[in-house]
Motif scaffolding. Structure first.
Motif, PDB file in Angstrom:
ATOM      1  N   ILE A 142     -41.819 -47.639   8.947  1.00 26.66           N
ATOM      2  CA  ILE A 142     -43.156 -48.212   8.737  1.00 26.66           C
ATOM      3  C   ILE A 142     -43.623 -48.939  10.001  1.00 26.66           C
ATOM      4  CG2 ILE A 142     -44.461 -49.982   7.475  1.00 26.66           C
ATOM      5  CD1 ILE A 142     -42.740 -49.252   5.015  1.00 26.66           C
ATOM      6  N   ILE A 143     -42.735 -49.774  10.577  1.00 23.39           N
ATOM      7  CA  ILE A 143     -43.139 -50.544  11.758  1.00 23.39           C
ATOM      8  C   ILE A 143     -43.478 -49.612  12.918  1.00 23.39           C
ATOM      9  CG2 ILE A 143     -42.391 -52.260  13.464  1.00 23.39           C
ATOM     10  CD1 ILE A 143     -40.585 -53.418  11.223  1.00 23.39           C
ATOM     11  N   ALA A 144     -42.632 -48.583  13.110  1.00 24.78           N
ATOM     12  CA  ALA A 144     -42.885 -47.640  14.207  1.00 24.78           C
ATOM     13  C   ALA A 144     -44.187 -46.883  13.966  1.00 24.78           C
ATOM     14  CB  ALA A 144     -41.719 -46.671  14.354  1.00 24.78           C
ATOM     15  N   ALA A 145     -44.396 -46.443  12.712  1.00 26.90           N
ATOM     16  CA  ALA A 145     -45.594 -45.655  12.404  1.00 26.90           C
ATOM     17  C   ALA A 145     -46.856 -46.497  12.571  1.00 26.90           C
ATOM     18  CB  ALA A 145     -45.505 -45.088  10.996  1.00 26.90           C
ATOM     19  N   VAL A 146     -46.808 -47.728  12.089  1.00 22.22           N
ATOM     20  CA  VAL A 146     -47.988 -48.601  12.215  1.00 22.22           C
ATOM     21  C   VAL A 146     -48.297 -48.851  13.699  1.00 22.22           C
ATOM     22  CG1 VAL A 146     -48.845 -50.951  11.842  1.00 22.22           C
ATOM     23  CG2 VAL A 146     -47.780 -49.693   9.960  1.00 22.22           C
ATOM     24  N   SER A 147     -47.247 -49.105  14.498  1.00 22.56           N
ATOM     25  CA  SER A 147     -47.458 -49.320  15.933  1.00 22.56           C
ATOM     26  C   SER A 147     -48.114 -48.103  16.561  1.00 22.56           C
ATOM     27  CB  SER A 147     -46.128 -49.568  16.652  1.00 22.56           C
ATOM     28  OG  SER A 147     -45.416 -50.583  16.016  1.00 22.56           O
ATOM     29  N   LYS A 148     -47.586 -46.941  16.215  1.00 23.62           N
ATOM     30  CA  LYS A 148     -48.111 -45.692  16.784  1.00 23.62           C
ATOM     31  C   LYS A 148     -49.578 -45.462  16.383  1.00 23.62           C
ATOM     32  CE  LYS A 148     -48.453 -41.282  15.348  1.00 23.62           C
ATOM     33  NZ  LYS A 148     -49.292 -40.579  16.304  1.00 23.62           N
ATOM     34  N   ILE A 149     -49.856 -45.656  15.084  1.00 23.76           N
ATOM     35  CA  ILE A 149     -51.217 -45.382  14.598  1.00 23.76           C
ATOM     36  C   ILE A 149     -52.220 -46.364  15.213  1.00 23.76           C
ATOM     37  CG2 ILE A 149     -52.692 -45.388  12.542  1.00 23.76           C
ATOM     38  CD1 ILE A 149     -50.145 -44.321  11.040  1.00 23.76           C
ATOM     39  N   LEU A 150     -51.816 -47.639  15.286  1.00 24.37           N
ATOM     40  CA  LEU A 150     -52.718 -48.629  15.888  1.00 24.37           C
ATOM     41  C   LEU A 150     -52.976 -48.296  17.361  1.00 24.37           C
ATOM     42  CD1 LEU A 150     -51.573 -52.062  14.381  1.00 24.37           C
ATOM     43  CD2 LEU A 150     -53.668 -50.785  13.906  1.00 24.37           C
ATOM     44  N   LEU A 151     -51.921 -47.859  18.054  1.00 24.76           N
ATOM     45  CA  LEU A 151     -52.091 -47.506  19.471  1.00 24.76           C
ATOM     46  C   LEU A 151     -53.022 -46.295  19.607  1.00 24.76           C
ATOM     47  CD1 LEU A 151     -51.406 -47.935  22.425  1.00 24.76           C
ATOM     48  CD2 LEU A 151     -49.366 -46.556  22.122  1.00 24.76           C
ATOM     49  N   ASP A 152     -52.818 -45.300  18.738  1.00 19.04           N
ATOM     50  CA  ASP A 152     -53.698 -44.120  18.756  1.00 19.04           C
ATOM     51  C   ASP A 152     -55.151 -44.529  18.550  1.00 19.04           C
ATOM     52  OD1 ASP A 152     -51.746 -42.301  19.217  1.00 19.04           O
ATOM     53  OD2 ASP A 152     -51.428 -41.786  17.112  1.00 19.04           O
ATOM     54  N   LEU A 153     -55.357 -45.391  17.567  1.00 27.33           N
ATOM     55  CA  LEU A 153     -56.723 -45.828  17.266  1.00 27.33           C
ATOM     56  C   LEU A 153     -57.304 -46.593  18.452  1.00 27.33           C
ATOM     57  CD1 LEU A 153     -56.466 -46.978  13.539  1.00 27.33           C
ATOM     58  CD2 LEU A 153     -57.655 -44.978  14.440  1.00 27.33           C
ATOM     59  N   TYR A 154     -56.465 -47.461  19.040  1.00 26.69           N
ATOM     60  CA  TYR A 154     -56.944 -48.259  20.170  1.00 26.69           C
ATOM     61  C   TYR A 154     -57.372 -47.365  21.331  1.00 26.69           C
ATOM     62  CZ  TYR A 154     -57.107 -51.098  24.282  1.00 26.69           C
ATOM     63  OH  TYR A 154     -57.528 -51.662  25.455  1.00 26.69           O
ATOM     64  N   LEU A 155     -56.581 -46.333  21.597  1.00 22.22           N
ATOM     65  CA  LEU A 155     -56.890 -45.471  22.743  1.00 22.22           C
ATOM     66  C   LEU A 155     -58.180 -44.689  22.540  1.00 22.22           C
ATOM     67  CD1 LEU A 155     -53.335 -44.202  23.714  1.00 22.22           C
ATOM     68  CD2 LEU A 155     -54.746 -45.859  24.915  1.00 22.22           C
ATOM     69  N   LYS A 156     -58.706 -44.710  21.320  1.00 21.37           N
ATOM     70  CA  LYS A 156     -59.972 -44.019  21.059  1.00 21.37           C
ATOM     71  C   LYS A 156     -61.161 -44.987  21.086  1.00 21.37           C
ATOM     72  CE  LYS A 156     -58.885 -39.739  18.902  1.00 21.37           C
ATOM     73  NZ  LYS A 156     -57.786 -39.612  17.955  1.00 21.37           N
ATOM     74  N   THR A 157     -60.891 -46.266  21.306  1.00 22.82           N
ATOM     75  CA  THR A 157     -61.999 -47.215  21.380  1.00 22.82           C
ATOM     76  C   THR A 157     -62.554 -47.244  22.803  1.00 22.82           C
ATOM     77  OG1 THR A 157     -60.595 -49.060  22.018  1.00 22.82           O
ATOM     78  CG2 THR A 157     -60.900 -48.705  19.643  1.00 22.82           C
ATOM     79  N   LYS A 158     -63.639 -47.953  22.990  1.00 15.85           N
ATOM     80  CA  LYS A 158     -64.238 -48.071  24.322  1.00 15.85           C
ATOM     81  C   LYS A 158     -63.258 -48.746  25.280  1.00 15.85           C
ATOM     82  CE  LYS A 158     -69.019 -48.357  22.692  1.00 15.85           C
ATOM     83  NZ  LYS A 158     -69.434 -46.984  22.976  1.00 15.85           N
ATOM     84  N   SER A 159     -62.598 -49.801  24.773  1.00 14.42           N
ATOM     85  CA  SER A 159     -61.617 -50.499  25.592  1.00 14.42           C
ATOM     86  C   SER A 159     -60.461 -49.562  25.948  1.00 14.42           C
ATOM     87  CB  SER A 159     -61.106 -51.721  24.833  1.00 14.42           C
ATOM     88  OG  SER A 159     -60.097 -52.358  25.554  1.00 14.42           O
TER      89      SER A 159
ATOM     90  N   GLY B 118     -64.867 -45.073  20.923  1.00 22.68           N
ATOM     91  CA  GLY B 118     -65.177 -44.757  22.317  1.00 22.68           C
ATOM     92  C   GLY B 118     -66.358 -43.816  22.480  1.00 22.68           C
ATOM     93  N   THR B 119     -66.401 -42.782  21.647  1.00 21.14           N
ATOM     94  CA  THR B 119     -67.515 -41.838  21.698  1.00 21.14           C
ATOM     95  C   THR B 119     -68.384 -42.051  20.470  1.00 21.14           C
ATOM     96  OG1 THR B 119     -66.102 -40.216  22.790  1.00 21.14           O
ATOM     97  CG2 THR B 119     -68.144 -39.404  21.826  1.00 21.14           C
ATOM     98  N   GLU B 120     -69.619 -42.432  20.694  1.00 18.12           N
ATOM     99  CA  GLU B 120     -70.514 -42.618  19.548  1.00 18.12           C
ATOM    100  C   GLU B 120     -71.062 -41.253  19.135  1.00 18.12           C
ATOM    101  OE1 GLU B 120     -73.438 -45.717  20.336  1.00 18.12           O
ATOM    102  OE2 GLU B 120     -71.881 -46.769  21.455  1.00 18.12           O
ATOM    103  N   LYS B 121     -70.821 -40.926  17.870  1.00 23.36           N
ATOM    104  CA  LYS B 121     -71.209 -39.586  17.380  1.00 23.36           C
ATOM    105  C   LYS B 121     -72.701 -39.314  17.607  1.00 23.36           C
ATOM    106  CE  LYS B 121     -67.664 -37.917  14.477  1.00 23.36           C
ATOM    107  NZ  LYS B 121     -66.867 -38.943  13.792  1.00 23.36           N
ATOM    108  N   ALA B 122     -73.505 -40.365  17.414  1.00 21.09           N
ATOM    109  CA  ALA B 122     -74.957 -40.182  17.504  1.00 21.09           C
ATOM    110  C   ALA B 122     -75.411 -39.812  18.920  1.00 21.09           C
ATOM    111  CB  ALA B 122     -75.661 -41.457  17.045  1.00 21.09           C
ATOM    112  N   ARG B 123     -74.549 -40.069  19.893  1.00 25.41           N
ATOM    113  CA  ARG B 123     -74.942 -39.818  21.281  1.00 25.41           C
ATOM    114  C   ARG B 123     -74.526 -38.435  21.763  1.00 25.41           C
ATOM    115  NH1 ARG B 123     -78.644 -42.510  23.752  1.00 25.41           N
ATOM    116  NH2 ARG B 123     -77.596 -42.796  25.756  1.00 25.41           N
ATOM    117  N   ILE B 124     -73.695 -37.753  20.997  1.00 21.13           N
ATOM    118  CA  ILE B 124     -73.133 -36.485  21.475  1.00 21.13           C
ATOM    119  C   ILE B 124     -74.226 -35.475  21.820  1.00 21.13           C
ATOM    120  CG2 ILE B 124     -71.666 -34.509  20.862  1.00 21.13           C
ATOM    121  CD1 ILE B 124     -69.883 -36.417  19.324  1.00 21.13           C
ATOM    122  N   GLU B 125     -75.266 -35.392  20.969  1.00 17.78           N
ATOM    123  CA  GLU B 125     -76.367 -34.459  21.236  1.00 17.78           C
ATOM    124  C   GLU B 125     -77.059 -34.784  22.563  1.00 17.78           C
ATOM    125  OE1 GLU B 125     -77.579 -31.378  20.652  1.00 17.78           O
ATOM    126  OE2 GLU B 125     -75.756 -31.576  19.466  1.00 17.78           O
ATOM    127  N   PHE B 126     -77.216 -36.081  22.800  1.00 12.33           N
ATOM    128  CA  PHE B 126     -77.834 -36.540  24.046  1.00 12.33           C
ATOM    129  C   PHE B 126     -77.015 -36.075  25.257  1.00 12.33           C
ATOM    130  CE2 PHE B 126     -77.810 -39.974  27.275  1.00 12.33           C
ATOM    131  CZ  PHE B 126     -79.133 -39.883  27.706  1.00 12.33           C
TER     132      PHE B 126
END
Lengths: 293, 257
Positions: A142-159, B118-126
């Motif tokens: 559970i701890i490993a999976a949660v760490s992995k999933i949170l990291l995956d999610l983070y890498l998809k954010t703007k930051s 990171g990628t806003e879906k609404a902007r993809i068309e733009f």
């Protein structure tokens, strides 16, 4: 069977460490030796907290933040004082040895009679007295999976995008009107947070804090990342973070198998030789050597 | 309005190799002007751009944007109002990230990079529409890594990314020099289109005299830290390649090239 279970347990625990090394080595392109100090730091913080009677589950986030702090220090040394990446890590790793001793009080703290995340009143309450053996591996999973999933999610954010960009082309980060130094510090903080979290779980699984537990953990982490990425990285449906954790389990298995034929004191030598073998087979070294030349 | 006032820049100060590149150099670029800069190697073209962007430090003088001195600002702080495209197509994009991710990064310039998706879906068309205008077919492969693209495609993306958010200045640092002649023409046309559409104040350094003559409202020839030729408006329109080639040869001979 027990043998295999232990390998998977330890592989998963070191898998969390490998996630941290993945951030520095693969994403930031920063060979971060702080790991050898932040892994036992997580363990030392955990031992001290458990001894002081703090709830075992609270040690997980606290250890993470302690490690993150160590990462920030490495980052500051590198970014603000312009010390080379490798040297910044070595400085922190060396300094942390003493700090870890101060945190834990001594170089060996047994936790056999203490409550841990695997053995406590709460779990005993659920299972009515005796906790089944599988609980341990489920908890680690559970701890490993949660760490992995949170990291995956983070890498998809703007930051997270910015973090990936700074390792890929730091010039672009400057173009985006962002200070690349701060992004690196953030990356090192997250990475060493994960490493310390791994140390925290490790200490509770081993029921002991030992100052020498950190020696060679960077090698372990790098080997896991390189094995994972080169073996499983080609599978497009599999995320790099999953590959890295699988790499860690596989590497642990190789070390465990090798150790059957040698005495336990050869452990570190086997770890090092296997790592070299992995590097030679994976060809990952070429790019790095060229770069530093 | 971009103004450089009394710029001083020395290389290797205090050593036997001390070299003064700029001494009391002045330049002002009115808002909306497209300046082409030519000159031999070592004449100070790229140093000029680096001084404006903050990649190298000034030894004296002021860099003013609309009257405000930005010489004290760090390089990354200045990028808020500057877009820059480099000679090397690899400098303007992230090779390991996909086209879509690169576009998303560029789109967020000047804003906060937090924990939102990171990628806003609404902007993809733009983004798709923007890429379509390049005419390179990139809009159909937004999920492939930029590292897999050719130099020309990457440079087109770099140009698009650096001009995606509102900027005051576009700095082009020999941005067609690493491309084959046909791709270079394409990128140059694209540059002109974007600069005209967005009415960007632009400084373009180039070794291609034809581009310098054909594009831009003003032509600047640099030599040893001085502008030896500065023609704008009607005067610029009359200039033919042969004229500047002749002038170029003169200064090259002076240098002993």
């Amino acid at each position: 069977m027990d043998f295999i279970l232990t390998i998977i347990e330890q592989g998963l625990i070191y898998g969390i460490l490998a996630l941290g090394v993945y951030i520095t080595y693969k994403i930031l392109d920063f060979p971060d030796l702080t790991v050898d100090g932040s892994f036992p730091m997580g363990a030392a913080v955990t031992a001290a907290l458990i001894k002081a009677g703090v709830n075992a589950y609270l040690t997980l986030p606290i250890a993470f933040f302690a490690g993150a702090l160590a990462g920030v220090c490495t980052g500051l040394i590198h970014v603000k004082f312009k010390v080379r990446d490798l040297l910044s890590g070595i400085i922190m790793m060396t300094g942390l040895y003493t700090i870890n001793l101060k945190i834990a009080g001594t170089n060996n703290v047994p936790l056999f009679s203490q409550e841990t995340i695997f053995k406590n009143e709460f779990l005993e309450g659920i299972f009515g007295g005796t906790i089944p053996a599988y609980v341990k591996i489920v908890m680690i999973l559970i701890i490993a999976a949660v760490s992995k999933i949170l990291l995956d999610l983070y890498l998809k954010t703007k930051s997270g995008y910015l973090l990936r960009a700074v390792g890929d082309n730091e010039n672009l980060v400057t173009s985006l009107a962002k200070d690349k130094g701060n992004v690196k510090i953030l990356g090192l903080a997250i990475a060493n947070g994960l490493v310390a979290l791994s140390g925290c779980v490790f200490a509770q699984e081993q029921k002991v804090f030992d100052i020498s537990s950190g020696v060679g953990s960077i090698v372990l982490g790098l080997a896991s990342v390189i094995i994972g990425i080169s073996l499983f990285g080609k599978i497009s449906v599999m995320k790099a973070t999953t590959a890295v954790i699988l790499g860690s389990i596989l590497y642990k298995a190789c070390v465990a198998a090798a150790i059957k034929f040698f005495d336990p004191t050869s452990m570190k030598l086997i770890t090092a030789v296997l790592f070299l073998a992995v590097l030679i087979i994976s060809m990952d070294r070429k790019k790095k050597v060229k770069k530093s030349a | 309005m971009l103004e450089l006032k009394n710029i001083h820049k020395f290389y290797n100060p205090g050593t036997i190799n001390e070299m003064c590149l700029f001494e009391n150099f002045n330049l002002s670029v009115p808002t909306g002007q497209f300046v082409s800069v030519v000159g031999s190697n070592g004449s100070g073209k790229t140093s000029l751009l680096n001084l404006i962007c903050g990649s190298i430090e000034l030894d004296g003088g002021q860099v003013l944007i609309d009257g405000k001195d930005i010489a004290k600002q760090k390089e990354y702080q200045r990028q808020k109002y500057i877009g820059r495209v480099y000679q090397n197509p690899a400098m303007g994009t992230c090779p390991q990230m996909t086209i879509l991710e690169n576009m998303s990064l560029a789109d967020n310039k000047g804003k906060f990079f937090g924990l939102k998706r990171g990628t806003e879906k609404a902007r993809i068309e733009f983004y798709r529409e923007n890429l379509r205008q390049l005419g390179l077919g990139l809009e159909d492969k937004m999920d492939i890594r930029v590292g897999a693209l050719s130099g020309g495609q990457r440079q087109a993306m770099a140009l698009l990314m650096s001009t995606m958010t509102p900027i005051d200045f576009l700095i082009l640092d020999e941005h067609t020099a690493a491309l084959d002649p046909k791709t270079a023409d394409l990128i140059m046309e694209l540059t002109d289109k974007i600069v005209r559409e967005k009415q960007l104040t632009t400084i373009m350094v180039t070794h291609n005299l034809r581009y310098a003559v054909e594009y831009g409202d003003r032509l600047l020839m640099m030599h040893q830290g001085q502008a030896v030729l500065d023609a704008a408006g009607e005067e610029k329109k009359k200039i033919q390649i042969d004229d500047i080639l002749e002038r170029f040869n003169e200064i090259s001979i002076e240098c002993g090239n």
